[in-house]
Design a protein around this motif. Sequence first.
Motif, mmCIF file in Angstrom:
data_model
loop_
_atom_site.group_PDB
_atom_site.id
_atom_site.type_symbol
_atom_site.label_atom_id
_atom_site.label_comp_id
_atom_site.label_asym_id
_atom_site.label_seq_id
_atom_site.Cartn_x
_atom_site.Cartn_y
_atom_site.Cartn_z
ATOM 1 N N ALA A 1 0.842 -1.195 0.000
ATOM 2 C CA ALA A 1 0.000 0.000 0.000
ATOM 3 C C ALA A 1 0.880 1.248 0.000
ATOM 4 N N PRO A 2 0.763 2.074 -1.028
ATOM 5 C CA PRO A 2 1.556 3.303 -1.037
ATOM 6 C C PRO A 2 1.116 4.236 0.085
ATOM 7 N N LYS A 3 2.087 4.854 0.711
ATOM 8 C CA LYS A 3 1.825 5.833 1.772
ATOM 9 C C LYS A 3 1.837 7.231 1.161
ATOM 10 N N ALA A 4 1.361 8.193 1.905
ATOM 11 C CA ALA A 4 1.287 9.575 1.407
ATOM 12 C C ALA A 4 2.641 10.063 0.896
ATOM 13 N N GLU A 5 3.725 9.658 1.543
ATOM 14 C CA GLU A 5 5.043 10.117 1.089
ATOM 15 C C GLU A 5 5.442 9.504 -0.254
ATOM 16 N N ASP A 6 4.734 8.454 -0.674
ATOM 17 C CA ASP A 6 4.996 7.837 -1.978
ATOM 18 C C ASP A 6 4.274 8.555 -3.113
ATOM 19 N N TYR A 7 3.349 9.425 -2.791
ATOM 20 C CA TYR A 7 2.486 10.025 -3.799
ATOM 21 C C TYR A 7 3.234 10.937 -4.778
ATOM 22 N N ASP A 8 4.414 11.410 -4.412
ATOM 23 C CA ASP A 8 5.205 12.244 -5.318
ATOM 24 C C ASP A 8 6.409 11.504 -5.888
ATOM 25 N N VAL A 9 6.495 10.218 -5.618
ATOM 26 C CA VAL A 9 7.579 9.388 -6.150
ATOM 27 C C VAL A 9 7.176 8.945 -7.559
ATOM 28 N N PRO A 10 8.085 9.058 -8.525
ATOM 29 C CA PRO A 10 7.742 8.607 -9.875
ATOM 30 C C PRO A 10 7.290 7.143 -9.882
ATOM 31 N N PHE A 11 6.316 6.846 -10.734
ATOM 32 C CA PHE A 11 5.786 5.494 -10.796
ATOM 33 C C PHE A 11 6.884 4.457 -11.020
ATOM 34 N N ILE A 12 7.845 4.772 -11.847
ATOM 35 C CA ILE A 12 8.926 3.827 -12.122
ATOM 36 C C ILE A 12 9.682 3.460 -10.847
ATOM 37 N N ASP A 13 9.841 4.437 -9.951
ATOM 38 C CA ASP A 13 10.535 4.188 -8.686
ATOM 39 C C ASP A 13 9.673 3.387 -7.712
ATOM 40 N N LEU A 14 8.365 3.371 -7.944
ATOM 41 C CA LEU A 14 7.466 2.551 -7.130
ATOM 42 C C LEU A 14 7.399 1.121 -7.658
ATOM 43 N N GLY A 15 7.963 0.907 -8.834
ATOM 44 C CA GLY A 15 7.960 -0.431 -9.420
ATOM 45 C C GLY A 15 6.965 -0.607 -10.551
ATOM 46 N N LEU A 16 6.381 0.496 -11.022
ATOM 47 C CA LEU A 16 5.449 0.434 -12.150
ATOM 48 C C LEU A 16 6.159 0.897 -13.413
ATOM 49 N N ASP A 17 6.264 0.017 -14.391
ATOM 50 C CA ASP A 17 6.851 0.451 -15.655
ATOM 51 C C ASP A 17 5.750 1.063 -16.529
ATOM 52 N N SER A 18 6.106 1.501 -17.708
ATOM 53 C CA SER A 18 5.143 2.203 -18.554
ATOM 54 C C SER A 18 3.979 1.298 -18.966
ATOM 55 N N LEU A 19 4.225 0.017 -19.168
ATOM 56 C CA LEU A 19 3.130 -0.894 -19.508
ATOM 57 C C LEU A 19 2.159 -1.047 -18.350
ATOM 58 N N ASP A 20 2.701 -1.170 -17.126
ATOM 59 C CA ASP A 20 1.847 -1.256 -15.942
ATOM 60 C C ASP A 20 0.999 -0.001 -15.802
ATOM 61 N N LEU A 21 1.624 1.143 -15.990
ATOM 62 C CA LEU A 21 0.912 2.418 -15.865
ATOM 63 C C LEU A 21 -0.170 2.540 -16.929
ATOM 64 N N ASN A 22 0.154 2.160 -18.147
ATOM 65 C CA ASN A 22 -0.856 2.208 -19.209
ATOM 66 C C ASN A 22 -2.046 1.317 -18.876
ATOM 67 N N GLN A 23 -1.794 0.131 -18.356
ATOM 68 C CA GLN A 23 -2.878 -0.779 -17.980
ATOM 69 C C GLN A 23 -3.711 -0.187 -16.852
ATOM 70 N N LEU A 24 -3.028 0.398 -15.876
ATOM 71 C CA LEU A 24 -3.717 1.032 -14.752
ATOM 72 C C LEU A 24 -4.650 2.138 -15.240
ATOM 73 N N ILE A 25 -4.161 2.975 -16.117
ATOM 74 C CA ILE A 25 -4.960 4.082 -16.639
ATOM 75 C C ILE A 25 -6.106 3.550 -17.506
ATOM 76 N N PHE A 26 -5.837 2.543 -18.302
ATOM 77 C CA PHE A 26 -6.891 1.927 -19.110
ATOM 78 C C PHE A 26 -7.995 1.376 -18.212
ATOM 79 N N ASP A 27 -7.598 0.653 -17.163
ATOM 80 C CA ASP A 27 -8.573 0.099 -16.225
ATOM 81 C C ASP A 27 -9.401 1.209 -15.568
#
Length: 79
Positions: free
Chosen positions: A16-42
């Motif tokens: 579960a991301p914490k509030a301090e993670d909210y400004d961390v780039p998605f890639i640094d959270l472990g989401l690559d561009s494909l994951d992000l695209n799927q998330l946004i599509f969903d």
Amino acid sequence: MKKYILERIEEEITYAPKAEDYDVPFIDLGLDSLDLNQLIFDFQQEFDVEIEAEDYAKIGTINSLFKIIEKIEADKSNR
């Protein structure tokens, strides 16, 4: 909407991301561009909304995604 997004992010990064993670780039959270695209599509499918291309390009962190969500919510309520 925000709750759904946080739940989907948690599924992808397996914590579960914490509030301090909210400004961390998605890639640094472990989401690559494909994951992000799927998330946004969903997200778009779940709430029957469309993220405009210029807004899509601005999504790099949880907070930036939340700003887009807030814009969508405001646009919907102004109709």
